[in-house]
Design an enzyme around this catalytic site. Structure first.
Site, PDB file in Angstrom:
ATOM      1  N   LYS A   1       0.815  -1.226   0.000  1.00  0.00           N
ATOM      2  CA  LYS A   1       0.000   0.000   0.000  1.00  0.00           C
ATOM      3  C   LYS A   1       0.839   1.262   0.000  1.00  0.00           C
ATOM      4  O   LYS A   1       0.424   2.290  -0.514  1.00  0.00           O
ATOM      5  CB  LYS A   1      -0.954   0.023   1.202  1.00  0.00           C
ATOM      6  CG  LYS A   1      -2.155  -0.879   1.042  1.00  0.00           C
ATOM      7  CD  LYS A   1      -3.243  -0.479   2.017  1.00  0.00           C
ATOM      8  CE  LYS A   1      -4.497  -1.327   1.826  1.00  0.00           C
ATOM      9  NZ  LYS A   1      -5.518  -1.044   2.820  1.00  0.00           N
TER      10      LYS A   1
ATOM     11  N   LYS B   1      -4.675  -8.858  -6.991  1.00  0.00           N
ATOM     12  CA  LYS B   1      -5.898  -9.038  -6.193  1.00  0.00           C
ATOM     13  C   LYS B   1      -6.988  -8.044  -6.595  1.00  0.00           C
ATOM     14  O   LYS B   1      -6.680  -6.890  -6.866  1.00  0.00           O
ATOM     15  CB  LYS B   1      -5.512  -8.836  -4.729  1.00  0.00           C
ATOM     16  CG  LYS B   1      -6.548  -9.231  -3.731  1.00  0.00           C
ATOM     17  CD  LYS B   1      -6.139  -8.779  -2.343  1.00  0.00           C
ATOM     18  CE  LYS B   1      -6.214  -7.283  -2.224  1.00  0.00           C
ATOM     19  NZ  LYS B   1      -6.256  -6.745  -0.866  1.00  0.00           N
TER      20      LYS B   1
ATOM     21  N   LYS C   1     -11.064  -3.080  -3.720  1.00  0.00           N
ATOM     22  CA  LYS C   1     -12.215  -2.179  -3.711  1.00  0.00           C
ATOM     23  C   LYS C   1     -11.817  -0.721  -3.868  1.00  0.00           C
ATOM     24  O   LYS C   1     -12.655   0.118  -4.124  1.00  0.00           O
ATOM     25  CB  LYS C   1     -13.115  -2.402  -2.498  1.00  0.00           C
ATOM     26  CG  LYS C   1     -12.546  -2.140  -1.129  1.00  0.00           C
ATOM     27  CD  LYS C   1     -13.680  -2.315  -0.110  1.00  0.00           C
ATOM     28  CE  LYS C   1     -13.307  -3.022   1.150  1.00  0.00           C
ATOM     29  NZ  LYS C   1     -12.279  -2.364   1.973  1.00  0.00           N
TER      30      LYS C   1
END
Ligand code: TYM
Length: 327
Positions: A112, A194, A197
């Protein structure tokens, strides 16, 4: 005594079929056999910038999704993390028992933060301590999550063990429960990544609240490969991912799915998959709409959840504070 199950989802971005198959579906499946606590983890969401109006709305959206997916407020406590201040308080205490080195090994932080390690928030780095607090406040036995959260449950165990070894038995050691299928649903265009969202590019994910056109076009446009056979073969990530989604929404066995599509082409399979996903989501979306159209009822459910969660969490926090010598 029933086992305690705890899990949560961040109210950020658009919840998708991966969140359902990796997490929500399994919360619902074990609901009757457990004492459940399901949280809308808004404090986790602010580890990256959020628009305040949108965040408020997303919290309600996620609550609506939990109930629409089948979480029953009679069997499960559903609440908003920031409504129960014990989460932030215990997170602080756990911070003081967590070595920097352990946190530095978290792969999700590395992913991230990417190449912005100097500018991302301390909260993003420290996120697993808050997740540990969430889990440990409720004497949790099991944490049903997707594959990407396994490491965070493992560090929770390490933190709990460390605290227990200093102050004596205080925290239960939770275990992650990862589904055999659906634990890591992949991006439809780049099936080696992956499904996320926070990725709002068209056609990458299957949002639970998407229109039928959006769902159909994402599935028809999904990346496959140049082979023909429709088989569960993990070395072919595109078709494998679509087959896992098929398995998850239809609850058909892998053998049945392979035999159903034997000799058929990818186009036929995708059309069928799109219809199955749409049929699966239609009743869910209808229940969701009913919940969202009645905001005062939703607020009441969350208020009731807060009261029930607070009672459990405050007890554990008081025990911890007293052991540490605080107050
Ligand atoms: P979050 O909000 O990113 O994701 C919610 C749940 O969905 C799962 N998931 C997936 N499963 C399959 N395929 C995917 N592509 C996929 N993407 C996400 C996640 O594994 C998760 O189960 N840190 C957590 C939230 C959290 C939490 C907790 C979870 C905070 N405190 C305590 C359990 C217990 C998170 O960010 O999940």
């Amino acid at each position: 005594m029933k086992k305690r199950v705890f899990s949560g989802i961040q109210p950020s971005g658009n919840l998708h079929i991966g969140n359902y198959l990796g997490a929500l579906k399994n919360w619902v499946a074990s609901q009757q056999d457990a004492d459940n606590v399901f949280c809308i983890v808004d404090l986790h969401a602010i580890t990256v910038p959020q628009d305040p109006e949108i965040l408020k709305q997303k919290i309600r959206e996620v609550a609506g999704i939990y109930f629409a997916a089948g979480i029953d407020p009679k069997q499960s406590i559903v609440f908003v993390q920031s409504d129960v201040s014990a989460h932030a308080e215990l997170a602080w205490i756990l911070n003081c028992f967590t070595p920097m080195g352990w946190m530095g090994r978290m792969t999700q932080f590395k992913d991230k933060s990417g190449n912005q390690k100097e500018s991302v928030s301390v909260g993003l780095f420290d996120y697993p301590a808050l997740m540990a607090a969430d889990i440990l406040l409720y004497d949790t036995d099991e944490v049903p999550v997707g594959e990407d959260q396994k490491q965070h449950v493992e560090i929770t165990r390490d933190i709990a063990q460390r605290f227990n070894s200093i102050y004596g038995e205080t925290f239960k050691l939770p275990k992650p429960v990862i589904p055999k299928s659906g634990a890591r649903i992949m991006d439809l265009i780049e099936p080696t990544k992956k499904m996320s969202k926070s990725d709002d590019r068209e056609g990458r994910t299957l949002p639970l609240l998407a229109s039928t056109d959006q769902l159909r076009s994402a599935i028809m446009g999904a990346t496959t490969d140049s082979q023909k056979e429709i088989r569960f073969d993990a070395s072919r990530p595109g078709i494998y991912n679509l087959l896992e989604i098929y398995e998850g929404v239809t609850r058909t066995s892998r053998e049945e799915i392979e035999s159903k599509f034997s000799g058929k082409g990818y186009g036929d399979f995708k059309k069928d998959l799109a219809e199955e996903v749409i049929a699966f989501l239609a009743p869910f979306q209808k229940r969701y709409q009913e919940l969202i159209d009645n905001p005062s009822h939703l607020e009441d459910l969350l208020k009731e959840g807060k009261v029930r969660a607070e009672e459990l969490a405050n007890k554990k926090l008081a025990e911890v504070k007293s052991k540490v010598g605080l107050g």
